[in-house]
Design an enzyme around this catalytic site. Structure first.
Site, PDB file in Angstrom:
ATOM      1  N   ASP A  51       0.847  -1.195   0.000  1.00 46.46           N
ATOM      2  CA  ASP A  51       0.000   0.000   0.000  1.00 46.46           C
ATOM      3  C   ASP A  51       0.881   1.243   0.000  1.00 46.46           C
ATOM      4  O   ASP A  51       1.948   1.262   0.605  1.00 46.46           O
ATOM      5  CB  ASP A  51      -0.924   0.007   1.213  1.00 46.46           C
ATOM      6  CG  ASP A  51      -0.183   0.134   2.537  1.00 46.46           C
ATOM      7  OD1 ASP A  51      -0.231   1.223   3.139  1.00 46.46           O
ATOM      8  OD2 ASP A  51       0.452  -0.842   2.966  1.00 46.46           O
ATOM      9  N   SER A  52       0.425   2.263  -0.745  1.00 45.69           N
ATOM     10  CA  SER A  52       1.091   3.558  -0.785  1.00 45.69           C
ATOM     11  C   SER A  52       2.559   3.398  -1.230  1.00 45.69           C
ATOM     12  O   SER A  52       2.816   2.878  -2.310  1.00 45.69           O
ATOM     13  CB  SER A  52       0.961   4.250   0.570  1.00 45.69           C
ATOM     14  OG  SER A  52       1.320   5.602   0.489  1.00 45.69           O
ATOM     15  N   ALA A  53       3.510   3.796  -0.394  1.00 42.23           N
ATOM     16  CA  ALA A  53       4.921   3.619  -0.754  1.00 42.23           C
ATOM     17  C   ALA A  53       5.247   2.156  -1.000  1.00 42.23           C
ATOM     18  O   ALA A  53       6.053   1.820  -1.877  1.00 42.23           O
ATOM     19  CB  ALA A  53       5.806   4.179   0.357  1.00 42.23           C
ATOM     20  N   HIS A  75      -6.867   8.132   1.184  1.00 46.64           N
ATOM     21  CA  HIS A  75      -5.593   7.462   1.375  1.00 46.64           C
ATOM     22  C   HIS A  75      -5.499   6.911   2.804  1.00 46.64           C
ATOM     23  O   HIS A  75      -5.881   7.574   3.766  1.00 46.64           O
ATOM     24  CB  HIS A  75      -4.448   8.446   1.129  1.00 46.64           C
ATOM     25  CG  HIS A  75      -3.128   7.796   0.918  1.00 46.64           C
ATOM     26  ND1 HIS A  75      -2.730   7.322  -0.304  1.00 46.64           N
ATOM     27  CD2 HIS A  75      -2.103   7.531   1.777  1.00 46.64           C
ATOM     28  CE1 HIS A  75      -1.519   6.804  -0.204  1.00 46.64           C
ATOM     29  NE2 HIS A  75      -1.121   6.906   1.058  1.00 46.64           N
TER      30      HIS A  75
END
Length: 303
Positions: free
Chosen positions: A147-149, A269
């Site tokens: 997820d994300s980074a 997010h």
């Protein structure tokens, strides 16, 4: 350009999650020292931790020299390397511990959470090198998720391991899209993550200007999208990173590959932590685990 009406886009069930997150990890946290950012992020993760489902076995260890946490739930048919989010600055084995345990229980996969090195102590490509080393050390069928980074890392690793990865799920990833157009502008001031936050994390990741055309840093910088694994990208509508998921899907499809993109309406997010309190997030988490289970079985489409 009209600013989004987040009071309309985001439902009443999601706002308490946003407020609870901000109470632990305030919107201006990027102005804190890195040590303080990690302290408040860890506090937030503890506040949202939901424990482990019954039957999930957890063991810490090392793989390719990288600290990892293993989750098993009976004999696994495949292994998933999970890469946590946190802007390459925060997070670790504890931050996504319950998420990984629940993925394991829902899919039966052996989940390996990788504790890759963080910036600014370890600039790019340290995190990528760790993620790649852990994935390369897996024997047998391999899936990637993050997820994300962590989604950015998973995508970059998939480019390096063409033909080795059976499937990939990316959750609200930042993949190096144009920050001067589309969702980066439309949702520049979104709750939970702003465009300024994205720019801050990007600057901290690199000791100097961001590298150009470096797929190890940003998968959308790639020139070749062929032979990538079947990929599911799930974005949040109210997120400056949303268009990266669409653009990555389009690049894979244009190269003849298999890819699907879902933009979850009204979500923000970091919504994985809302999976127990917000119906939209719970439904999305079911799509994520269902996609992983389907990819492990070699099925397509899976969403």
């Amino acid at each position: 350009m009209t600013d989004p009406d987040y009071q309309t886009l985001i439902d009443a069930e999601t706002w308490p999650f946003i407020r609870a997150t901000e109470a632990c990890y305030p919107p201006d946290a990027v102005g804190l020292s890195v040590d303080d950012q990690r302290r408040v992020y860890d506090r937030m993760c503890r506040a949202f931790h939901r424990g482990h489902p019954p039957g999930v076995a957890v063991q810490d260890g090392r793989r390719a020299g990288v600290p990892v946490r293993n989750y098993t739930f009976g004999p696994p048919a495949a292994t998933l390397v999970y890469l946590h989010g946190g802007g390459f600055v925060v997070g670790g084995l504890d931050s996504h511990d319950d998420v990984c345990a629940e993925i394991c229980a829902a899919t039966g996969l052996h989940v390996i959470s990788a504790d890759y090195r963080l910036v600014p102590e370890h600039r790019h490509p340290a995190a990528y090198d760790d993620a790649l080393a852990v994935a390369r050390a897996v024997e047998g069928p391999l899936l990637l998720a993050g997820d994300s980074a962590g989604g950015a890392l998973a995508a970059s690793v998939a480019h390096a391991l063409r033909g080795r990865v059976a499937g990939m799920v990316l959750i609200y990833p930042g993949l190096g899209g144009d920050r001067n157009r589309g969702s980066y502008l439309t949702h520049a001031a979104a709750p939970m993550l702003t465009r300024d936050d994205v720019l801050y994390y990007a600057a901290l990741r690199h000791d100097g200007p961001e590298p150009a055309d470096d797929v190890t840093a940003a998968a959308l910088a790639a020139r070749d999208f062929t032979a990538l694994p079947p990929t599911v990208i799930i974005s949040a509508e109210c997120d400056p990173l949303a268009d990266d998921g669409r653009d990555y899907r389009d690049a894979i499809l244009a190269a003849g590959g298999r890819a699907a993109w879902i933009c979850e309406p009204g979500l923000v997010h970091g919504y994985l932590r809302a999976r127990h309190s917000v119906a939209r997030a719970r439904d999305s988490f079911s799509r994520i685990t269902g996609a992983l289970a389907g990819l492990a079985e070699g099925r397509w489409p899976v969403v």
